[in-house]
Design a protein around this motif. Structure first.
Motif, short mmCIF file in Angstrom:
data_model
loop_
_atom_site.label_atom_id
_atom_site.label_comp_id
_atom_site.label_asym_id
_atom_site.label_seq_id
_atom_site.Cartn_x
_atom_site.Cartn_y
_atom_site.Cartn_z
N ILE A 259 -10.08 -23.69 0.42
CA ILE A 259 -9.42 -24.52 1.43
C ILE A 259 -9.55 -25.99 1.08
O ILE A 259 -8.58 -26.76 1.14
N GLY A 260 -10.75 -26.40 0.69
CA GLY A 260 -10.99 -27.79 0.33
C GLY A 260 -10.19 -28.24 -0.88
O GLY A 260 -9.68 -29.35 -0.93
N SER A 261 -10.07 -27.34 -1.87
CA SER A 261 -9.27 -27.67 -3.06
C SER A 261 -7.80 -27.84 -2.70
O SER A 261 -7.11 -28.70 -3.24
N TYR A 262 -7.33 -27.02 -1.77
CA TYR A 262 -5.93 -27.15 -1.31
C TYR A 262 -5.74 -28.47 -0.57
O TYR A 262 -4.78 -29.21 -0.84
N ILE A 263 -6.66 -28.79 0.33
CA ILE A 263 -6.57 -30.07 1.05
C ILE A 263 -6.69 -31.23 0.07
O ILE A 263 -6.09 -32.29 0.27
N GLY A 264 -7.44 -31.02 -1.01
CA GLY A 264 -7.63 -32.06 -2.02
C GLY A 264 -6.35 -32.47 -2.74
O GLY A 264 -6.33 -33.48 -3.44
N ARG A 265 -5.27 -31.72 -2.56
CA ARG A 265 -3.98 -32.14 -3.12
C ARG A 265 -3.48 -33.41 -2.42
O ARG A 265 -2.70 -34.16 -2.98
N PHE A 266 -3.92 -33.61 -1.18
CA PHE A 266 -3.42 -34.71 -0.37
C PHE A 266 -4.43 -35.84 -0.20
O PHE A 266 -4.09 -36.89 0.35
N CYS A 267 -5.67 -35.61 -0.61
CA CYS A 267 -6.71 -36.63 -0.50
C CYS A 267 -7.76 -36.37 -1.57
O CYS A 267 -7.58 -35.49 -2.41
N ASN A 268 -8.83 -37.12 -1.53
CA ASN A 268 -9.94 -36.85 -2.45
C ASN A 268 -10.49 -35.45 -2.21
O ASN A 268 -10.69 -35.04 -1.06
N GLU A 269 -10.72 -34.71 -3.27
CA GLU A 269 -11.15 -33.31 -3.15
C GLU A 269 -12.45 -33.18 -2.36
O GLU A 269 -12.63 -32.22 -1.60
N LYS A 270 -13.35 -34.14 -2.50
CA LYS A 270 -14.62 -34.06 -1.78
C LYS A 270 -14.40 -34.20 -0.27
O LYS A 270 -15.08 -33.54 0.52
N ILE A 271 -13.45 -35.03 0.13
CA ILE A 271 -13.09 -35.13 1.54
C ILE A 271 -12.50 -33.80 1.99
O ILE A 271 -12.74 -33.35 3.12
N GLY A 272 -11.74 -33.16 1.11
CA GLY A 272 -11.20 -31.84 1.41
C GLY A 272 -12.30 -30.83 1.67
O GLY A 272 -12.19 -30.00 2.60
N PHE A 273 -13.39 -30.90 0.90
CA PHE A 273 -14.51 -29.98 1.11
C PHE A 273 -15.17 -30.25 2.47
O PHE A 273 -15.60 -29.31 3.14
N LEU A 274 -15.25 -31.52 2.87
CA LEU A 274 -15.81 -31.84 4.19
C LEU A 274 -14.95 -31.27 5.30
O LEU A 274 -15.47 -30.64 6.24
N LEU A 275 -13.64 -31.44 5.20
CA LEU A 275 -12.73 -30.92 6.23
C LEU A 275 -12.77 -29.39 6.26
O LEU A 275 -12.70 -28.78 7.34
N ALA A 276 -12.88 -28.78 5.09
CA ALA A 276 -12.99 -27.32 5.04
C ALA A 276 -14.30 -26.86 5.69
O ALA A 276 -14.34 -25.85 6.40
N ALA A 277 -15.38 -27.62 5.46
CA ALA A 277 -16.67 -27.29 6.06
C ALA A 277 -16.60 -27.43 7.58
O ALA A 277 -17.19 -26.62 8.31
N ILE A 278 -15.91 -28.45 8.06
CA ILE A 278 -15.73 -28.63 9.51
C ILE A 278 -14.98 -27.43 10.08
O ILE A 278 -15.34 -26.91 11.15
N THR A 279 -13.96 -26.97 9.36
CA THR A 279 -13.19 -25.80 9.80
C THR A 279 -14.07 -24.57 9.88
O THR A 279 -14.03 -23.80 10.85
N MET A 280 -14.89 -24.35 8.84
CA MET A 280 -15.78 -23.18 8.82
C MET A 280 -16.87 -23.28 9.88
O MET A 280 -17.27 -22.27 10.46
N SER A 281 -17.34 -24.49 10.15
CA SER A 281 -18.34 -24.67 11.19
C SER A 281 -17.74 -24.37 12.56
O SER A 281 -18.41 -23.80 13.43
N ALA A 282 -16.47 -24.75 12.75
CA ALA A 282 -15.78 -24.42 14.00
C ALA A 282 -15.64 -22.90 14.14
O ALA A 282 -15.79 -22.36 15.24
N LEU A 283 -15.35 -22.23 13.02
CA LEU A 283 -15.26 -20.77 13.05
C LEU A 283 -16.60 -20.16 13.40
O LEU A 283 -16.69 -19.21 14.20
N ASN A 284 -17.68 -20.71 12.83
CA ASN A 284 -19.02 -20.22 13.13
C ASN A 284 -19.36 -20.42 14.61
O ASN A 284 -19.96 -19.54 15.25
N SER A 285 -18.94 -21.55 15.17
CA SER A 285 -19.17 -21.82 16.59
C SER A 285 -18.36 -20.86 17.45
O SER A 285 -18.81 -20.43 18.52
N THR A 286 -17.16 -20.52 16.99
CA THR A 286 -16.33 -19.55 17.71
C THR A 286 -17.00 -18.18 17.71
O THR A 286 -16.99 -17.47 18.73
#
Length: 329
Positions: A259-286
């Protein structure tokens, strides 16, 4: 690519996913983040997933699949916890000292793993499997196969993960570190050159061996952080991880890495990993909201299905774009 497309591409997956999960939680009479405690857990888990994902991606993007990451996290945490407890007996300052020692232990373990890879000259996947077994064996020997509990159950560690502040600071520091090192240094330029064309890069004089060893050391240090957070969050360390039992720690990063690598097409890949981690953390909270209905095994199945579905999408992305493109209507 226009700025608006970059913003939309960067935020689409996390925003859509979080909105869907919030709707599901509201249907259950709760929110993804219900109170300050759940927010603290959300940020801590985001840090764990993001750091693990970055560590996994560093070597994987260079064609080096590393199965030993989980064993590095567990063993470095035990080393850091044992030394810290011997010095402070769980007293004031245990958290910062254990954090420092765990990261240092992770760096050393990473250097050993990288050194074996370059010395043995066998495929990295095989080396990492051997290293994982060795580190698990050392872990089992140190702990006698038991859970490490007294060493990580103290007020200092509880305070560290009891608030989102420290985890957020670690997230910012790690992001800044990897962005600077891999995007704005000579080492980073050489890493990216090797990543995009190893033979050409080596022929131009770039030293592959040194670059690889440094990558392993960085990965080890990052997994030391993961080991520290896991130990503080769970208030124990499993010392009985044998026969690749530690690999589960690494597998938490597969879906967010894609997911982060895909988001990294539009921004810095490391920022993509952060956003992907936020998504997974939201899933964990769910999952926590539906804890009575969704067991751990079901959670694993859901994560696996999401991973396969996303890989199917990536593999058929161009075809889907053609089908859904207005020009074809």
């Amino acid at each position: 690519m226009s700025t608006s497309k970059r913003i939309i591409g960067t935020l689409a997956i996390p925003v859509i996913a979080i909105v869907i999960m919030e709707i599901l939680c509201l249907g259950h009479g709760q929110h993804i983040i219900a109170n300050s405690k759940s927010f603290d857990n959300f940020v801590v888990y985001t840090a764990i997933v993001m750091i693990t994902t970055i560590a996994l991606s560093i070597n994987l993007n260079s064609g080096r699949f590393d199965f030993s990451l989980g064993s590095m996290a567990a063993l470095s945490a035990v080393i850091g916890a044992k030394i810290t407890y011997a010095l402070l007996q769980g007293g004031t300052g245990s958290a910062p000292l254990m954090l420092l020692l765990t990261v240092l232990a992770g760096i050393i373990l990473g250097l050993i793993s990288g050194g074996l890879y370059v010395i043995l000259r066998i495929p990295p996947i095989i080396t990492s499997l051997g290293v994982a077994l060795i580190y698990e064996g050392i872990l089992y020997t140190i702990t006698s196969g038991k859970y490490v509990m007294a060493e990580v159950q103290n007020a200092s560690l509880s305070k560290f993960v009891g608030t989102w502040v420290y985890a957020a600071i670690v997230i910012v520091v790690v992001l800044a570190f990897v962005i600077i090192v891999f995007d704005h240094t000579r080492f980073g330029f050489e890493y990216n050159a090797l990543r995009n064309g190893q033979k050409v890069a080596v022929n131009t004089g770039i030293e592959e061996v040194g670059n690889a060893v440094i990558c392993y050391a960085i990965c080890g240090g990052l997994m030391g952080l993961v080991g520290f957070f896991n130990a503080a969050r769970n208030t124990n360390i499993n010392g009985g991880l044998l026969n690749f039992g530690s690999i589960a720690i690494m597998f938490t990063a597969f879906l967010p890495m894609f997911i982060g690598s895909y988001i990294g097409r539009f921004c810095n890949e490391k920022i993509g990993f952060l956003l992907a981690a936020i998504t997974m953390s939201a899933l964990n909270s769910t999952f926590a909201v539906f804890s009575n209905e969704v067991t751990a095994s079901v959670q694993s199945i859901i994560n696996a299905v999401l991973l396969v579905a996303f890989l199917i999408y990536l593999n058929n992305e161009k075809l889907l774009v053609k089908i859904l493109s207005p020009k074809n209507k």
